[in-house]
Design a protein around this motif. Structure first.
Motif, PDB file in Angstrom:
ATOM      1  N   HIS A   1      34.673 -29.835 -15.762  1.00 16.53           N
ATOM      2  CA  HIS A   1      35.895 -29.035 -15.667  1.00 16.53           C
ATOM      3  C   HIS A   1      35.793 -28.195 -14.391  1.00 16.53           C
ATOM      4  N   LEU A   2      36.896 -28.067 -13.677  1.00 13.91           N
ATOM      5  CA  LEU A   2      36.871 -27.417 -12.373  1.00 13.91           C
ATOM      6  C   LEU A   2      37.741 -26.168 -12.362  1.00 13.91           C
ATOM      7  N   LEU A   3      37.277 -25.169 -11.622  1.00 12.64           N
ATOM      8  CA  LEU A   3      38.078 -23.982 -11.335  1.00 12.64           C
ATOM      9  C   LEU A   3      38.048 -23.781  -9.825  1.00 12.64           C
ATOM     10  N   LEU A   4      39.174 -24.097  -9.177  1.00 16.81           N
ATOM     11  CA  LEU A   4      39.289 -23.950  -7.731  1.00 16.81           C
ATOM     12  C   LEU A   4      40.130 -22.711  -7.447  1.00 16.81           C
ATOM     13  N   TYR A   5      39.594 -21.792  -6.642  1.00 14.91           N
ATOM     14  CA  TYR A   5      40.333 -20.560  -6.375  1.00 14.91           C
ATOM     15  C   TYR A   5      40.237 -20.197  -4.901  1.00 14.91           C
ATOM     16  N   GLY A   6      41.213 -19.455  -4.449  1.00 15.56           N
ATOM     17  CA  GLY A   6      41.271 -19.042  -3.053  1.00 15.56           C
ATOM     18  C   GLY A   6      42.710 -18.851  -2.617  1.00 15.56           C
ATOM     19  N   PRO A   7      42.931 -18.447  -1.369  1.00 16.08           N
ATOM     20  CA  PRO A   7      44.283 -18.187  -0.875  1.00 16.08           C
ATOM     21  C   PRO A   7      45.144 -19.445  -0.882  1.00 16.08           C
ATOM     22  N   PRO A   8      46.472 -19.284  -0.767  1.00 15.27           N
ATOM     23  CA  PRO A   8      47.366 -20.447  -0.743  1.00 15.27           C
ATOM     24  C   PRO A   8      47.135 -21.301   0.502  1.00 15.27           C
TER      25      PRO A   8
ATOM     26  N   VAL B   1      43.918 -32.798 -16.824  1.00 22.69           N
ATOM     27  CA  VAL B   1      44.961 -31.783 -16.989  1.00 22.69           C
ATOM     28  C   VAL B   1      44.830 -30.818 -15.810  1.00 22.69           C
ATOM     29  N   LEU B   2      45.874 -30.766 -14.990  1.00 19.99           N
ATOM     30  CA  LEU B   2      45.879 -29.912 -13.810  1.00 19.99           C
ATOM     31  C   LEU B   2      46.765 -28.698 -14.061  1.00 19.99           C
ATOM     32  N   LEU B   3      46.153 -27.535 -14.120  1.00 22.74           N
ATOM     33  CA  LEU B   3      46.884 -26.282 -14.338  1.00 22.74           C
ATOM     34  C   LEU B   3      46.909 -25.513 -13.026  1.00 22.74           C
ATOM     35  N   ASP B   4      47.964 -25.753 -12.254  1.00 22.77           N
ATOM     36  CA  ASP B   4      48.104 -25.072 -10.973  1.00 22.77           C
ATOM     37  C   ASP B   4      48.598 -23.650 -11.201  1.00 22.77           C
TER      38      ASP B   4
ATOM     39  N   LEU C   1      41.567 -26.117 -13.212  1.00 19.51           N
ATOM     40  CA  LEU C   1      42.339 -24.881 -13.078  1.00 19.51           C
ATOM     41  C   LEU C   1      42.365 -24.473 -11.613  1.00 19.51           C
ATOM     42  N   ILE C   2      43.546 -24.159 -11.112  1.00 16.62           N
ATOM     43  CA  ILE C   2      43.711 -23.742  -9.721  1.00 16.62           C
ATOM     44  C   ILE C   2      44.389 -22.387  -9.715  1.00 16.62           C
ATOM     45  N   CYS C   3      43.854 -21.452  -8.944  1.00 18.42           N
ATOM     46  CA  CYS C   3      44.453 -20.116  -8.900  1.00 18.42           C
ATOM     47  C   CYS C   3      44.147 -19.444  -7.575  1.00 18.42           C
ATOM     48  N   ASN C   4      44.901 -18.387  -7.287  1.00 25.56           N
ATOM     49  CA  ASN C   4      44.659 -17.571  -6.097  1.00 25.56           C
ATOM     50  C   ASN C   4      43.730 -16.399  -6.405  1.00 25.56           C
ATOM     51  N   HIS C   5      43.843 -15.849  -7.616  1.00 24.51           N
ATOM     52  CA  HIS C   5      43.069 -14.656  -7.994  1.00 24.51           C
ATOM     53  C   HIS C   5      42.195 -14.985  -9.204  1.00 24.51           C
ATOM     54  N   VAL C   6      40.926 -15.248  -8.937  1.00 26.72           N
ATOM     55  CA  VAL C   6      40.029 -15.678 -10.009  1.00 26.72           C
ATOM     56  C   VAL C   6      39.789 -14.566 -11.023  1.00 26.72           C
ATOM     57  N   ASN C   7      39.974 -13.306 -10.622  1.00 27.88           N
ATOM     58  CA  ASN C   7      39.747 -12.205 -11.553  1.00 27.88           C
ATOM     59  C   ASN C   7      40.786 -12.164 -12.673  1.00 27.88           C
ATOM     60  N   LYS C   8      41.881 -12.920 -12.530  1.00 27.36           N
ATOM     61  CA  LYS C   8      42.896 -12.988 -13.575  1.00 27.36           C
ATOM     62  C   LYS C   8      42.613 -14.099 -14.590  1.00 27.36           C
ATOM     63  N   ILE C   9      41.546 -14.837 -14.384  1.00 31.71           N
ATOM     64  CA  ILE C   9      41.108 -15.849 -15.340  1.00 31.71           C
ATOM     65  C   ILE C   9      40.046 -15.227 -16.227  1.00 31.71           C
ATOM     66  N   ILE C  10      40.202 -15.319 -17.527  1.00 31.74           N
ATOM     67  CA  ILE C  10      39.269 -14.667 -18.436  1.00 31.74           C
ATOM     68  C   ILE C  10      37.861 -15.258 -18.281  1.00 31.74           C
ATOM     69  N   PRO C  11      36.815 -14.450 -18.451  1.00 28.32           N
ATOM     70  CA  PRO C  11      35.433 -14.936 -18.275  1.00 28.32           C
ATOM     71  C   PRO C  11      35.099 -16.144 -19.140  1.00 28.32           C
ATOM     72  N   ALA C  12      35.667 -16.205 -20.333  1.00 26.32           N
ATOM     73  CA  ALA C  12      35.370 -17.325 -21.232  1.00 26.32           C
ATOM     74  C   ALA C  12      35.822 -18.660 -20.641  1.00 26.32           C
ATOM     75  N   LEU C  13      36.927 -18.665 -19.892  1.00 28.16           N
ATOM     76  CA  LEU C  13      37.372 -19.890 -19.233  1.00 28.16           C
ATOM     77  C   LEU C  13      36.539 -20.172 -17.992  1.00 28.16           C
ATOM     78  N   GLN C  14      36.207 -19.117 -17.251  1.00 30.45           N
ATOM     79  CA  GLN C  14      35.400 -19.309 -16.047  1.00 30.45           C
ATOM     80  C   GLN C  14      34.051 -19.941 -16.381  1.00 30.45           C
ATOM     81  N   SER C  15      33.469 -19.533 -17.496  1.00 33.44           N
ATOM     82  CA  SER C  15      32.153 -20.042 -17.865  1.00 33.44           C
ATOM     83  C   SER C  15      32.178 -21.510 -18.284  1.00 33.44           C
TER      84      SER C  15
END
Length: 365
Positions: free
Chosen positions: A74-81, A146-149, A177-191
């Motif tokens: 499972h992937l979490l890609l984060y960073g600016p647009p 499943v791509l959650l942009d 999971l793709i996002c700009n602000h990783v701090n808005k993703i709950i720790p349980a998902l990040q892990s």
């Protein structure tokens, strides 16, 4: 990898929404320069494979290796647009499933409802349904994506519900999971995900990609014009392509001045003039002249503040004075983002420079 030639009839079954091709979210270009002239260049030149992704080769090569070895987590890609996050995942899907990858991927972004009902119904239905397609390796066909942009727009309840869905359907579904602000993703998902940070693209990679587009489109772009596009993009490839296309639509010759006029940003020479007034003229004279230029050229005060802030770094002054001035300008930019009165904030800019000028005079003595 064999090409998909004859998808099973079940893939197009109208009675089973989880098996229908999903077209939500960002539109995806099927091929490069063969698109019509009306196609936005952002989609026309979207990378079609992992090898085409402009930068972040360390991240892309790692994901490429995991994909080839059927060990994709499972992937979490984060960073600016505009740094290649979505393009990377779509390239992975093409590598896994070929041209008909739409049958094997559910793509949702912030334009869709992102509440808990979507997780419990749409995402869970898609993840729980077994897919079969001819032409795909069995090991790969059994795993869907499943791509959650823009996942940072999901509600907290939806994110908590997604935890269990990820655990339950790990055998046959990979979540990206793709996002700009990783701090808005709950720790349980990040892990539960392998995290990769996509930093803003450096000027070299943006320039090289733009040169490819310029050559493909046969554009007349000066070196200063190209440098202006790269500078204004701030490491955002999507923004760079949009600026290049919009400037081309407004002017056949893409020069530095044409780029700045098209985007509405103040020209460097205008910023130098404004900075000169701020450092040398009286409060009343500076206010009058800057207001006149702002009205005459249709400039936004927030753009002026941003450019003047960058210009401050080029001025020789004591470090403590520079820090105070930059902090003041940052506060003004923040207030402008909330719609504060332009005239009041222009007065604050001039007052900040007056204070800095007094400090410079005192330091010189």
């Amino acid at each position: 990898m064999a090409e998909l030639t004859t998808p099973m009839d079940i893939d197009g079954d109208d009675n089973n929404p989880s098996l229908k091709p999903n077209n939500k979210g960002k539109n995806v270009a099927v091929s490069g320069p063969s698109h019509g002239k009306a196609t936005p260049w952002v989609e026309k030149y979207r990378p079609q494979s992992l090898a085409d992704v402009a930068a972040h080769r360390d991240i892309v090569d790692t994901i490429d290796r995991l994909t080839s070895e059927n060990r994709l987590p499972h992937l979490l890609l984060y960073g600016p647009p505009g740094t290649g996050k979505t393009s990377t995942i779509l390239a992975v899907a093409r590598k896994l499933y070929g041209a008909h990858y739409h049958n094997m991927i559910l793509e949702l972004n912030a334009s869709d409802d992102r509440g808990i009902d979507v997780v419990r119904q749409q995402i869970q239905d898609f993840a729980s349904t077994q897919s079969f397609s001819f032409g795909i390796d069995n090991a790969k066909a059994s795993v869907k994506v499943v791509l959650l942009d823009e996942a940072d727009a999901m509600t907290k309840d939806a994110q908590f519900a997604l935890r269990r869905v990820i655990e339950k359907y790990t055998k046959n579904t990979r979540f990206s999971l793709i996002c700009n602000h990783v701090n808005k993703i709950i720790p349980a998902l990040q892990s539960r995900c392998t995290r990769f940070r996509f930093a803003p693209l450096d000027s070299f990679h943006v320039t090289e990609r733009l040169k490819h587009v310029i050559e493909a489109e046969g554009l007349d772009v000066s070196e200063s014009g190209l440098a202006a596009v790269v500078r204004l993009s701030n490491g955002d490839m999507r923004k760079a392509l949009n600026i290049l296309q919009s400037t081309h639509m407004a002017s056949q010759n893409i020069t530095e001045e044409a780029v700045y006029l098209c985007t509405g940003n103040p020209l460097p020479k205008d910023i130098e003039q404004i900075s000169h007034w701020l450092l040398n003229e009286s409060f009343t004279e500076s206010f009058k002249r800057i207001s006149d230029m702002k009205t005459r050229k249709g400039l936004a005060l927030v753009d002026i503040v941003r450019e003047v802030t960058m210009f401050v770094f080029k001025i020789k002054m004591p470090p403590d004075v520079r820090v105070l001035l930059i902090n003041d300008l940052a506060d003004i930019e923040y207030r402008l983002s909330f719609g504060c009165n332009d005239k009041l904030q222009l007065g604050s800019i001039i007052a900040s420079f007056t204070k800095a000028r007094s400090a410079l005079v005192a330091a010189a003595k």
